[in-house]
Write a protein that holds these residues in place. Structure first.
Motif, PDB file in Angstrom:
ATOM      1  N   GLY A 179       0.826  -1.211   0.000  1.00  0.00           N
ATOM      2  CA  GLY A 179       0.000   0.000   0.000  1.00  0.00           C
ATOM      3  C   GLY A 179       0.853   1.250   0.000  1.00  0.00           C
ATOM      4  N   SER A 180       1.937   1.212   0.780  1.00  0.00           N
ATOM      5  CA  SER A 180       2.852   2.351   0.819  1.00  0.00           C
ATOM      6  C   SER A 180       3.500   2.566  -0.547  1.00  0.00           C
ATOM      7  CB  SER A 180       3.909   2.119   1.896  1.00  0.00           C
ATOM      8  OG  SER A 180       4.896   3.120   1.842  1.00  0.00           O
ATOM      9  N   ALA A 181       3.907   1.480  -1.196  1.00  0.00           N
ATOM     10  CA  ALA A 181       4.527   1.583  -2.523  1.00  0.00           C
ATOM     11  C   ALA A 181       3.518   2.116  -3.545  1.00  0.00           C
ATOM     12  CB  ALA A 181       5.070   0.225  -2.955  1.00  0.00           C
ATOM     13  N   ARG A 182       2.271   1.610  -3.453  1.00  0.00           N
ATOM     14  CA  ARG A 182       1.233   2.100  -4.373  1.00  0.00           C
ATOM     15  C   ARG A 182       0.966   3.580  -4.147  1.00  0.00           C
ATOM     16  NH1 ARG A 182      -3.510  -2.471  -4.406  1.00  0.00           N
ATOM     17  NH2 ARG A 182      -2.381  -4.015  -5.649  1.00  0.00           N
ATOM     18  N   MET A 183       0.940   3.989  -2.883  1.00  0.00           N
ATOM     19  CA  MET A 183       0.690   5.387  -2.544  1.00  0.00           C
ATOM     20  C   MET A 183       1.769   6.277  -3.150  1.00  0.00           C
ATOM     21  SD  MET A 183      -1.485   7.276  -0.808  1.00  0.00           S
ATOM     22  CE  MET A 183      -2.130   6.349   0.545  1.00  0.00           C
ATOM     23  N   LYS A 184       3.018   5.835  -3.053  1.00  0.00           N
ATOM     24  CA  LYS A 184       4.128   6.618  -3.616  1.00  0.00           C
ATOM     25  C   LYS A 184       3.989   6.724  -5.129  1.00  0.00           C
ATOM     26  CE  LYS A 184       7.507   5.592  -0.026  1.00  0.00           C
ATOM     27  NZ  LYS A 184       8.757   4.887   0.302  1.00  0.00           N
ATOM     28  N   GLU A 185       3.611   5.629  -5.777  1.00  0.00           N
ATOM     29  CA  GLU A 185       3.433   5.656  -7.230  1.00  0.00           C
ATOM     30  C   GLU A 185       2.266   6.558  -7.619  1.00  0.00           C
ATOM     31  OE1 GLU A 185       5.152   4.350  -9.928  1.00  0.00           O
ATOM     32  OE2 GLU A 185       6.658   4.100  -8.362  1.00  0.00           O
ATOM     33  N   ARG A 186       1.199   6.503  -6.865  1.00  0.00           N
ATOM     34  CA  ARG A 186       0.033   7.355  -7.163  1.00  0.00           C
ATOM     35  C   ARG A 186       0.375   8.823  -6.969  1.00  0.00           C
ATOM     36  NH1 ARG A 186      -4.465   3.681  -4.262  1.00  0.00           N
ATOM     37  NH2 ARG A 186      -4.728   2.198  -5.958  1.00  0.00           N
ATOM     38  N   GLN A 187       1.204   9.122  -5.983  1.00  0.00           N
ATOM     39  CA  GLN A 187       1.595  10.508  -5.741  1.00  0.00           C
ATOM     40  C   GLN A 187       2.426  11.042  -6.908  1.00  0.00           C
ATOM     41  OE1 GLN A 187       3.491  10.469  -1.930  1.00  0.00           O
ATOM     42  NE2 GLN A 187       1.561  10.578  -0.792  1.00  0.00           N
ATOM     43  N   LYS A 188       3.192  10.145  -7.547  1.00  0.00           N
ATOM     44  CA  LYS A 188       3.969  10.569  -8.712  1.00  0.00           C
ATOM     45  C   LYS A 188       3.036  11.068  -9.823  1.00  0.00           C
ATOM     46  CE  LYS A 188       7.838   7.344  -8.235  1.00  0.00           C
ATOM     47  NZ  LYS A 188       8.510   6.211  -8.893  1.00  0.00           N
ATOM     48  N   PHE A 189       1.873  10.436  -9.945  1.00  0.00           N
ATOM     49  CA  PHE A 189       0.936  10.772 -11.026  1.00  0.00           C
ATOM     50  C   PHE A 189      -0.312  11.469 -10.511  1.00  0.00           C
ATOM     51  CE2 PHE A 189       3.312   6.984 -12.378  1.00  0.00           C
ATOM     52  CZ  PHE A 189       3.916   7.493 -13.505  1.00  0.00           C
ATOM     53  N   ALA A 190      -0.236  12.045  -9.325  1.00  0.00           N
ATOM     54  CA  ALA A 190      -1.401  12.693  -8.726  1.00  0.00           C
ATOM     55  C   ALA A 190      -1.867  13.880  -9.562  1.00  0.00           C
ATOM     56  CB  ALA A 190      -1.098  13.141  -7.301  1.00  0.00           C
ATOM     57  N   ASP A 191      -0.965  14.591 -10.195  1.00  0.00           N
ATOM     58  CA  ASP A 191      -1.335  15.769 -10.975  1.00  0.00           C
ATOM     59  C   ASP A 191      -1.506  15.449 -12.461  1.00  0.00           C
ATOM     60  OD1 ASP A 191       1.333  15.274 -11.432  1.00  0.00           O
ATOM     61  OD2 ASP A 191       1.929  17.380 -11.353  1.00  0.00           O
TER      62      ASP A 191
END
Length: 176
Positions: free
Chosen positions: A42-54
């Motif tokens: 979940g932490s890894a997914r969160m980091k990846e999602r933050q990369k593409f949040a914008d």
């Protein structure tokens, strides 16, 4: 010497094939619970999602930039068209000015002159003037009463009715 030259990931001679040489001298492998694995994933997914949040914002900005570019291209095309029309009107105005100049110089009406340069208009005016018959010009009116070439009595004495009416029409000042 074969033990010292063994490559990483291979088992040295005399060791068991099931043992990992990287594990020698290190702590035993730790096992994770399902919750810990879920938290790590979940932490890894969160980091990846933050990369593409914008990503959606960037996608919208790219769409707006494309729209603005299209509007700029359309405006540039309209500007080019307007500039061409202005140049055309300026050229027509210049030709009309040159035609008036040639008309003043030669006495030929500007409306009949053809050409796109001053020289062409002047040459055409000269050709027309040379081809036109020379008509006598009337003297300027001095304001004095003019004696007609014929008199009213002479017109009445014309026997042919048509000729008499024509003479009356040519000298209306006698019949006021």
């Amino acid at each position: 010497m074969s033990e010292t030259t063994a490559q990483a990931g291979t088992t040295p001679a005399g060791k068991g094939a099931n043992e990992n040489p990287a594990m020698e001298g290190s702590q035993p492998m730790r096992t994770f619970t399902q919750e810990e694995v879920n938290a790590l994933v979940g932490s890894a997914r969160m980091k990846e999602r933050q990369k593409f949040a914008d990503y959606d914002d960037l996608k919208d900005a790219a769409g707006k930039a494309a729209e603005f570019q299209q509007q700029a291209d359309e405006a540039a095309a309209q500007l080019d068209e307007a500039t061409a029309r202005i140049a055309e009107f300026e050229q027509k105005a210049q030709i009309a000015e040159w035609a008036e100049q040639a008309a003043r110089e030669t006495g030929v009406p500007a409306s009949v002159l053809k050409g796109s340069t001053l020289e062409e208009l002047q040459a055409h005016a000269e050709q027309i003037r040379a081809a036109m018959p020379a008509y006598p010009t009337l003297p300027a009116d001095s304001g004095e009463a003019k004696v007609p070439a014929v008199t009213k009595e002479e017109i009445y004495q014309i026997k042919n009715r048509e000729e008499r009416v024509m003479a009356m029409g040519q000298h209306p000042e006698l019949f006021d």
